[in-house]
Motif scaffolding. Structure first.
Motif: not given
Lengths: 541, 292
Positions: A392-393, A405-407, A416-419, A423-426
């Motif tokens: 994110l930085q 909220d990704l915090s 290591d995140l789930s699919g 997707q949400l991070l992307g």
């Protein structure tokens, strides 16, 4: 004959805090088709991998796993490799060699068999799976569905007693997924092969499975005959998410008794139990904005001079504040359309306008500054850091810009995140450039029902913030849930387009399961929630 | 019928090694002429339909190669004429022509070789020596294009989120580095799946064998023995000095001694093996078809 007997199995990952598998005992007999269901993180994958010694995860394990009466630890290396077959989720990454024939032979080479035996088994398997016509091909030329069939065949060629499949259809489109499941079911029926398959979308396999195992937080919640287990689980919202529409409807109506499993049973169930004096839900009219954000006019595109057109005379427009969905089969040109709209490919004829301006006139990356952004099909292509925070930085992400909220994941590694979380991070990364038009390529690929719901919620909120969204999908249920308008792409053209409800009501096959179940009895019902509503309006039970 | 290409790859491999190797190491005008004729015939037999023979290019190459030598080497006793006070000699011209016959014929042998020896066949030949090596090649052939595809995807993904700048050189270098970092991370992550998939199918469970779709048949054995015998005969002639021919200062060596002619014949048979096997096969096919 017992193939697997598992007794008091417990497992904790080396770095985990909770048990991933908690006091699990069950037996599976020869020829059974067992489906494991449960949300992401319920322990399905871990349990399956524990059954296959070569790829068992590292951690604290206790309890016993017997394969045909013997502990799996005591099996000969080669027996263990051959007799317990394992197919994983990722079609691409499981393939080891460059040629189809070599991939088929790979396992047998490892077993040290001689040429004549390998030749016989490979040719037998290739003809059983109908892959003779691509036997000589490079693996690269295959579609995703073909790759997964190849993975299955390369395991079957080792003549396993039991086949373990870890979400094998998650990366496939619905047609390839159905083909794959049909092939596994055929193997089970015709050769008494024992099958244990984990699925976060059990709707695809429930009609062919003998037994259902429901897992939650590493524990077996229920295990037994499919129909009985489904009946036991109705009312449990967590498990209902991924179930067939008929089951979800039955569960949503809080009924007891025999639960319908598929579309035809569901239809009979509705007709037998409910009235249809009111056939339609009251329509909510929605104003369409006049402002065009994306416009395709007679666009043509091909990959090379001498290749055929992939996009031919494509025309459509997306208005401001709309969620617009492009549906269509594999190779219909949906994803190419999106790449054209994102300026990643150039049309050779026709006109593409973004916010009224020709796409060619956006110079030097100005298209991607506060204007258009695209989330690719493979979101991992966006990841570059060691933690979510770093990701994110990198794009100077401002948390107040994004309605999720990704915090809580900040310190985790992106892989290591789930699919759904990936997707949400992307999506968050892509949103950092503050686009006004968002393009998404198959945002629900490989996701479970719960994650899909989450994505749908985020998309609606983004729309609320004034964004226009165009996405491509195979998933009719997801399209029906979030899209304002849908278009069907066929052979590089938009062949039908309309407001979502009208669009699906006019399709006979390319529509949601609920729509197929209620067609001609009720009108324009696309989702389980709507079916529940109209049944209540008609006086319920 | 493509009978010749259906021999076991080992036979094909040894054949080209022998026929081109002899041409490369024996500087004998007659033998090289035979080699040129044979290589052109073989190429015409095997060339793909769409592929043009590019005759002009080869003629041009031939002329250039043949002329370079007399322009730069002035040895030799027979002076033909002078350019800028430098003598152009018949011997140097003869040497140039012979050398360019050699180069052109070897080029043609290699063109046939690459048309016949597909990746699969080469892998089969080298897999004999080491199954591990051949698996490595096969995996490299799979993963290198996959990485290329993936890095294109990453680049596109980054561009469409406004994170890939290429307005100046420095930005594009930085962008390239980021693509590379992402590619490495992803590939390592996904590599675990491949490793699992290999182990799940028994990789490392004991000694591997190497599967090939090619069988070594009786006719392969016969062909191989024939090729080796002919090669040995020509080599013996070379060792015995029968084929020696020197150009400088004056042409020396008997080109047509009995033994030399015998060696040419052996080499001629060797170069014409593809044609002969093609003809016998065609006749056989005609005969068989007449019975259908």
């Amino acid at each position: 004959m017992e193939i697997f007997k598992v007794k008091d199995l417990n497992f904790k990952y080396a770095l985990g805090t909770e048990k991933a598998v908690n006091n699990v005992s069950f037996t599976v007999s020869r020829g059974e088709f067992v489906t494991m269901c449960g949300a992401t993180g319920s322990g399905k994958s871990t349990l399956l991998k524990l059954l296959k010694r070569e790829i068992s995860p590292v951690g604290d394990k206790s309890g016993e796993i017997l394969f045909m009466g013997h502990p799996i630890e005591d099996m000969e290396n080669r027996d263990s490799a051959a007799k317990i077959g394992f197919v994983m989720q990722d079609p691409e990454q499981q393939i080891v060699t460059d040629k189809v024939w070599h991939e088929l032979a790979f396992g047998l080479e490892n077993l040290g068999l001689d040429n004549a035996v390998i030749r016989r088994r490979v040719s037998e398997m290739a003809s059983y799976f109908g892959i003779e016509s691509w036997f000589e091909k490079s693996v690269r030329e295959l579609s995703g569905g073909q790759k997964q069939l190849l993975n299955l065949a390369s395991v079957m060629v080792m003549q396993p007693e039991v086949l373990l499949l870890d979400e094998p259809t998650a990366q496939l489109d619905p047609i390839a997924a159905a083909d794959f499941i049909a092939t596994v079911a055929k193997l089970n029926r015709e050769t008494a092969l024992t099958v244990i398959i984990s699925e976060h979308r059990p709707e695809n396999v429930i009609s062919v499975s003998d037994k259902l195992m429901a897992l939650d937080h590493g524990e077996i919640l229920a295990f037994g005959d499919t129909r009985e287990t489904v009946a036991k689980l109705t009312g449990n919202a967590r498990f209902m998410e991924g179930m067939p529409a008929a089951v979800r409807l039955f569960s949503g109506l809080n009924l007891k008794g025999a639960c319908p499993l598929d579309v035809s049973e569901g239809r009979r169930f509705i007709e037998d139990n409910f009235k249809n004096d009111i056939r339609e839900l009251p329509k909510k009219l929605r104003e369409r904005s006049e402002e065009k954000v994306l416009e395709f006019k007679n666009v043509n595109f091909r990959y090379g001079k001498d290749l055929p057109d992939v996009i031919r005379n494509m025309s459509f427009e997306v208005r401001k504040g709309e969620i617009f969905c492009l549906l269509g089969g594999n190779g219909s040109g949906k994803s190419t359309t999106l790449a054209l709209a994102a300026g990643l490919k150039q049309a050779y004829a026709g006109e593409i306008r973004v916010f009224g301006k020709k796409i060619r006139e956006y110079k030097a990356g100005s298209l991607y500054r506060g204007c258009v952004a695209m989330l690719p099909q493979d979101v991992q292509a966006l990841f570059i850091g060691d933690s979510v925070k770093e990701e994110l930085q990198e794009v100077k992400f401002k948390p107040d810009m994004f309605p999720f909220d990704l915090s809580p994941f900040a310190e985790r590694h992106p892989f290591d995140l789930s699919g759904g979380e990936q997707q949400l991070l992307g999506l968050a990364k892509v949103m950092a450039a503050e686009p006004r038009l968002l393009l998404l390529d198959e945002p629900t690929k490989g996701l479970d029902a719960y994650a899909k719901k989450e994505i749908a919620g985020v998309l609606r909120k983004l729309k609320g913030l004034g964004l226009s969204i165009v996405f491509v999908t195979h998933d009719t249920e997801f399209a029906a849930a979030v899209a304002d308008r849908c278009a069907l792409v066929f052979r590089g053209e938009v062949t039908s387009e309309g407001e979502t409800r009208q669009f699906f009501s006019e399709n006979n096959f390319y529509t949601t399961a609920v729509n197929r179940m209620t067609r001609g009895f009720y009108d324009g019902i696309l989702r389980v929630r709507e079916a529940e509503e109209i049944i209540h309006l008609n006086g319920g039970h | 019928m493509t009978e010749y290409s259906e021999y076991n790859p080992i036979v094909t491999f040894v054949y080209f090694l022998a026929v081109a190797g002899l041409a490369m190491f024996i500087m004998n005008p007659v033998l090289l002429t035979v080699s040129l004729l044979g290589s052109v015939v073989c190429f015409c037999l095997k060339r793909n339909k769409g592929e043009k023979a590019n005759v002009l290019i080869f003629v041009g190459l031939f002329v250039v190669l043949a002329l370079i030598n007399p322009l730069f080497h002035h040895n030799g006793v027979t002076v033909l004429f002078l350019i800028n006070d430098n003598p152009i000699t018949l011997e140097a011209l003869a040497y140039g022509v012979t050398a360019s016959v050699m180069v052109i014929s070897v080029l043609f042998w290699f063109r046939s070789f690459s048309a016949l020896m597909t990746g699969d066949k080469l892998l089969y030949v080298f897999g004999r020596f080491s199954p591990k090596f051949s698996l490595m090649i096969s995996m490299a052939l799979r993963y290198i294009p996959l990485f290329a595809e993936r890095s294109k995807k990453i680049k596109d993904a980054r561009r469409a989120m406004g994170a890939y700048e290429e307005e100046n050189l420095w930005d594009s270098v930085k962008g390239g580095v980021k693509v590379f970092i992402s590619l490495t991370g992803q590939s390592l992550e996904k590599g675990i799946i491949t490793a699992d998939s290999m182990e799940a199918r028994g990789y490392g469970s004991g000694k591997r064998t190497f599967f090939s779709r090619y069988v070594f048949k009786k006719k392969d054995g016969i062909a191989l023995v024939l090729i080796l015998l002919l090669t040995a005969a020509v080599m013996a002639a070379k060792m015995a000095g029968v084929l020696d021919f020197s150009f400088y200062p004056a042409a020396e060596g008997e080109l047509f001694s009995v033994w030399a002619v015998g060696a040419y014949a052996c080499y001629g048979v060797l170069t014409l093996l593809p044609l002969m096997s093609e003809i016998t096969e065609r006749e056989k096919w005609r005969y068989l078809r007449s019975k259908i």
